[in-house]
Enzyme design. Structure first.
Site: not given
Length: 393
Positions: A75, A156-158, A299, A322, A324
């Site tokens: 990635d 991956h998150f928002i 986290g 980068h 936890a």
């Protein structure tokens, strides 16, 4: 805390900010990297270090005249983006579920892609050099176009977050999508083939490298920079859409200028100067942290996140963790925890609460407070955040 020099009888020293003993597999992986003849000075392990492929996630590897594509990973350019808004937490009351639903309707997640392509995506300058990329990805231009501005899956998150001063922040985590993955896989395969042809004796085939000055190196370096730019712009496109959602719900549609904006890679490589020499620095799950750099250290989906500024610690090659870091594998997390555990650990957070994200349960990650305490000589905390909305890929 100051770095510990690990007593691992390796060719090059290994400095660690993790403040714990590495397991047998992690130890061997660190020694494998430190044994390579082109590794410069020492290997630096960040406070969230854990198993990876070829090299540890949470490691910083400086090299001379060579680069390891598998150490950068598949990635390429994966990283974080965050902005501080002018809004306060009380403006979010009663709107969290609507905001989450609109994020999910506006930004594709998982394997989904955009049905319509933004004008800004077409205008990205990277498309002009697409035909110069590795021949193995030439058929993927249409897919790369449609995936620009999409989140992807896994971790991956928002998120919508609130800091300790009651400011609302927008934060997201994503990379170079399928195009970066395919570029990486093609180059990793080439590096391994070249190592076999040269009868190289490597401690791990995933440490096959390209040598500077060769055509293979030049092609990888070009494609690497392209994918890193794609990943950064991908985050910009998503953040632009995300920002408009908040402007609509909290600001009556009136645009705002962020008080602070951060966009940083944590899976990438760059040419940098360290200890008076030009070297290639690969950060595999690490963020650049020079004194001029802002970074993001999240986290888990149920823990604090941090906006940080670098202290320019040269022993770490001006780097920090980068995140936890995982405490257990995705498979183990699914076998260890139940849906009730997930619901309990994400109490008060507007997010999916189903078996599809059980591997992302907060307890599968290391305590972020310990990770931060172990690197207080690498970064200073600018803002401490907690999420109130979380959209997972």
């Amino acid at each position: 805390m100051p770095a510990q020099s690990l007593s691992l009888n390796s060719n090059k020293p290994i400095l660690s900010w993790a403040n714990h003993d590495l397991g047998a597999r992690e130890t061997q992986m660190a020694k494998n990297v430190a044994s390579l003849p082109f590794v410069y000075k020492h290997v630096a392990l960040m406070s969230d270090v854990h198993l990876g492929k070829g090299a540890l996630v949470g490691s910083v590897i400086a090299t001379q005249d060579a680069i390891i594509p598998a150490a950068v990973g598949v990635d390429i350019g994966c990283g974080m983006c965050a902005i501080q808004t002018p809004y306060s937490s009380h403006q979010l009351e009663g709107k969290l579920k609507k905001i989450r639903k609109e994020i999910e309707a506006t930004i594709p997640v998982g394997f989904d892609a955009n049905k319509n392509i933004d004008k800004a995506v077409y205008n990205w300058q990277g498309w002009h050099s697409f035909k110069e990329l590795h021949k193995g990805v030439q058929h993927l231009e249409g897919k790369a176009l449609k995936q620009m501005g999409s989140l992807g899956g896994g971790n991956h998150f928002i998120e919508v977050c609130i800091d300790t001063e009651d400011n609302v922040w927008l934060m997201l985590h994503s990379g170079s999508r399928n195009i970066g993955n395919m570029l990486a896989q093609n180059h990793i395969r080439t590096a391994k083939d070249l190592a076999k042809l040269a009868h190289q004796k490597l401690p791990d085939p995933d440490l096959s490298a390209f040598v500077a000055g060769t055509d293979a190196f030049q092609q990888y370096w070009h494609d690497l920079q392209w994918a890193q730019d794609y990943a950064r712009f991908n985050r910009d496109v998503m953040m632009s859409r995300f920002k408009k959602i908040l402007e609509l719900h909290l600001g009556g549609g009136k645009p705002f200028k962020p008080k602070l904006a951060v966009n940083c890679h944590h899976n990438y490589a760059e040419r940098e100067s360290h200890f008076g020499e030009e070297v290639y620095v690969t950060r595999k799950g690490a963020v650049r942290a020079r004194t001029t750099d802002y970074g993001i250290i999240p986290g888990s989906m149920g823990a604090k996140s941090f906006i940080v500024k670098g202290r320019g610690n040269h022993e770490s090659y001006c780097s920090c963790s980068h995140g936890a870091g995982r405490l257990m594998s995705r498979t183990k997390a699914k076998h260890t925890f139940t849906l009730d555990d997930l619901i309990e650990q994400t109490d008060g957070i507007e997010c999916r609460k189903d078996a599809g994200i059980l591997d992302e349960i907060p307890a599968a990650y290391k305590p972020i407070e310990e990770v931060m305490a172990n690197q207080n000589d690498l970064v200073e905390v600018v803002a401490t955040l907690r999420q109130v909305v979380c959209v997972k890929g």
